[in-house]
Motif scaffolding. Structure first.
Motif, PDB file in Angstrom:
ATOM      1  N   ARG A   1      -0.191  -0.723  40.503  1.00  0.00           N
ATOM      2  CA  ARG A   1      -1.200  -0.694  41.240  1.00  0.00           C
ATOM      3  C   ARG A   1      -2.735  -0.374  40.550  1.00  0.00           C
ATOM      4  NH1 ARG A   1      -0.103   2.628  46.516  1.00  0.00           N
ATOM      5  NH2 ARG A   1      -2.147   2.178  46.953  1.00  0.00           N
TER       6      ARG A   1
ATOM      7  N   TRP B   1       2.951   5.420  44.869  1.00  0.00           N
ATOM      8  CA  TRP B   1       2.120   4.759  43.836  1.00  0.00           C
ATOM      9  C   TRP B   1       2.760   4.475  42.460  1.00  0.00           C
ATOM     10  CZ3 TRP B   1      -0.550   5.022  39.356  1.00  0.00           C
ATOM     11  CH2 TRP B   1      -1.624   4.506  39.227  1.00  0.00           C
TER      12      TRP B   1
ATOM     13  N   GLU C   1      -7.510   4.772  40.018  1.00  0.00           N
ATOM     14  CA  GLU C   1      -7.351   4.304  41.494  1.00  0.00           C
ATOM     15  C   GLU C   1      -9.015   4.221  42.142  1.00  0.00           C
ATOM     16  OE1 GLU C   1      -4.493   5.168  45.080  1.00  0.00           O
ATOM     17  OE2 GLU C   1      -5.836   6.734  45.037  1.00  0.00           O
TER      18      GLU C   1
ATOM     19  N   ARG D   1      -3.007   7.660  38.325  1.00  0.00           N
ATOM     20  CA  ARG D   1      -3.671   7.275  39.448  1.00  0.00           C
ATOM     21  C   ARG D   1      -5.217   7.958  39.517  1.00  0.00           C
ATOM     22  NH1 ARG D   1      -1.246   8.878  45.580  1.00  0.00           N
ATOM     23  NH2 ARG D   1      -3.158   8.187  46.591  1.00  0.00           N
TER      24      ARG D   1
END
Length: 301
Positions: free
Chosen positions: A8, A4, A249, A245
């Motif tokens: 992203r 990751w 995410e 994250r």
């Protein structure tokens, strides 16, 4: 190194993010990436001059506000002004922290400084901003843990480490308390039917300025230890990925905990991390929550 990455992170336009300790280290990288992806980022910093310098280095929509987590008066003033200026808060990253290696020190409120800053200050801040977080759609709170929480134990008869003080165990205790807070917050949010998501992250062994600065204050030997640390730690950019994250995410669930995946969670690509038994214990969470409410005077959920 694969896995990751910050590329992203989904589009953050229209979101208000608050990052404590955002003028350096993990906080600066976190604020930079959130702003790069479109968020309006509040740099919540103790030193506003350092915060303004950091803001000049960030390409994006940011503002600097003064926050000293070692002072409940400062926490209350910050939260009141922020709430007055922003109708909603989409993301709170409780990133700031202190590491001590010397004698015991206390906060403005008489708390052991590491516990007072790393956990109790963030506990109060989160509670005071909870209404603004609830006003946003699927907002998140990210609590920054540490691998040191795994070997720490709380002593509810001496939370402030007034007996037999040792700086390193006190730091581990402060991070265990922070971890317990993040997990217990998730339990309480879930029980209340809240849409706020409480997540956690830790950076493994990362080259931030906190530990080297603490070692360097201990003379030539400490300076040597600080230099050796450069050989076993990962970059701050890599170390910030677990909290990024956790913060961004899609589909992250309350209570999820992210950290590095290699060498006993000290470095490497981001994965789900493991909580210590004490951190995951609901009875400990309930007891610490009650103590934190009494110490800070902030009650919620």
């Amino acid at each position: 190194m694969t896995g990751w990455t910050a590329d992203r992170i989904p589009d953050q336009h229209g979101r208000i993010a608050v990052v404590t300790g955002a003028n350096s280290g993990l906080g600066l990288i976190t604020a930079t990436e959130l702003a790069r992806h479109g968020a309006h980022v509040v740099l919540a910093v103790r030193n506003t001059a350092a915060g303004e310098e950091a803001a000049r280095r960030i390409a994006g929509d940011v503002e600097v506000r003064e926050l000293d987590l070692a002072s409940l008066d400062s926490v209350r003033a910050f939260a009141a002004k922020l709430a007055a200026d922003h109708p909603v808060i989409d993301l709170l990253v409780n990133n700031a922290g202190v590491v001590l290696l010397g004698p015991r020190r206390t906060s403005a409120d008489g708390f052991e400084l590491q516990l007072g800053t790393n956990m109790l200050g963030h506990f109060a801040l989160t509670g005071l901003l909870l209404g603004k977080l609830a006003a946003a759609r699927r907002s998140r709170v990210v609590s920054l843990s540490s691998i040191t929480h795994k070997n720490a134990r709380l002593d509810f008869d001496d939370l402030m480490f007034e007996r037999d003080y040792r700086a390193a165990p006190a730091y581990g205790r402060s991070k265990l308390a922070t971890t317990i807070f993040g997990v217990e917050l998730d339990r309480r949010l879930h029980a209340a039917g809240s849409s706020i998501v409480s997540t956690l992250a830790h950076p493994g062994l990362t080259r931030t300025n906190l530990t080297p600065r603490a070692w360097e204050q201990r003379g030539r030997f400490g300076q040597m230890i600080a230099r050796l640390g450069l050989l076993v730690t990962q970059s701050v950019e890599q170390g910030a990925l677990p909290q990024l994250r956790a913060a961004t995410e899609p589909g992250v669930r309350g209570g999820q905990f992210f950290g590095p995946s290699r060498l006993w969670e000290t470095r490497g690509p981001v994965t789900e991390a493991r909580l210590s038994r004490e951190a995951a214990d609901p009875a400990v969470g309930k007891r610490l929550w009650a103590a934190a409410e009494e110490l800070t005077g902030v009650s919620y959920l």
